[in-house]
Design a protein around this motif. Sequence first.
Motif, PDB file in Angstrom:
ATOM      1  N   ALA A   1       0.823  -1.208   0.000  1.00 30.44           N
ATOM      2  CA  ALA A   1       0.000   0.000   0.000  1.00 30.44           C
ATOM      3  C   ALA A   1       0.860   1.263   0.000  1.00 30.44           C
ATOM      4  O   ALA A   1       0.577   2.222  -0.731  1.00 30.44           O
ATOM      5  CB  ALA A   1      -0.946  -0.008   1.207  1.00 30.44           C
ATOM      6  N   VAL A   2       1.906   1.269   0.811  1.00 25.84           N
ATOM      7  CA  VAL A   2       2.804   2.427   0.849  1.00 25.84           C
ATOM      8  C   VAL A   2       3.528   2.596  -0.484  1.00 25.84           C
ATOM      9  O   VAL A   2       3.660   3.715  -1.002  1.00 25.84           O
ATOM     10  CB  VAL A   2       3.809   2.289   2.020  1.00 25.84           C
ATOM     11  CG1 VAL A   2       4.908   3.326   1.934  1.00 25.84           C
ATOM     12  CG2 VAL A   2       3.082   2.391   3.345  1.00 25.84           C
ATOM     13  N   ALA A   3       3.976   1.489  -1.054  1.00 24.21           N
ATOM     14  CA  ALA A   3       4.655   1.547  -2.349  1.00 24.21           C
ATOM     15  C   ALA A   3       3.694   2.023  -3.442  1.00 24.21           C
ATOM     16  O   ALA A   3       4.076   2.817  -4.313  1.00 24.21           O
ATOM     17  CB  ALA A   3       5.223   0.187  -2.711  1.00 24.21           C
ATOM     18  N   GLY A   4       2.456   1.560  -3.392  1.00 23.30           N
ATOM     19  CA  GLY A   4       1.453   2.008  -4.366  1.00 23.30           C
ATOM     20  C   GLY A   4       1.165   3.494  -4.238  1.00 23.30           C
ATOM     21  O   GLY A   4       1.027   4.205  -5.236  1.00 23.30           O
ATOM     22  N   ALA A   5       1.081   3.972  -3.003  1.00 27.17           N
ATOM     23  CA  ALA A   5       0.851   5.404  -2.792  1.00 27.17           C
ATOM     24  C   ALA A   5       2.021   6.227  -3.325  1.00 27.17           C
ATOM     25  O   ALA A   5       1.829   7.287  -3.939  1.00 27.17           O
ATOM     26  CB  ALA A   5       0.628   5.690  -1.313  1.00 27.17           C
ATOM     27  N   GLY A   6       3.231   5.733  -3.111  1.00 28.19           N
ATOM     28  CA  GLY A   6       4.404   6.433  -3.653  1.00 28.19           C
ATOM     29  C   GLY A   6       4.416   6.456  -5.168  1.00 28.19           C
ATOM     30  O   GLY A   6       4.764   7.465  -5.793  1.00 28.19           O
TER      31      GLY A   6
END
Length: 85
Positions: free
Chosen positions: A13-18
């Motif tokens: 999720a964090v990687a997708g947001a980035g």
Amino acid sequence: MSAAVMVVSSMLAVAGAGAIYRIARGPSILDRVLATDVLLAIVGAALAVDMIVYRNLDYLALLVAISLIGFIGSVTVARFVTDRR
């Protein structure tokens, strides 16, 4: 296994947001294309995690299609950029 799934899901999720942030704010079109490729890889990883957790192969065709689209798109943009120089 539940804790590992939660850790992997939060990392994805964090990687997708980035990646979405880089798509929106990328200074150049190459940054946006690369971020789109990364986002496709993240979606593929999320599908793979889902298939592992629920022990099914329902999304295998979708995973292969997403991987092919990401690869072909990246190669096309790379060839376009090298031809322009």
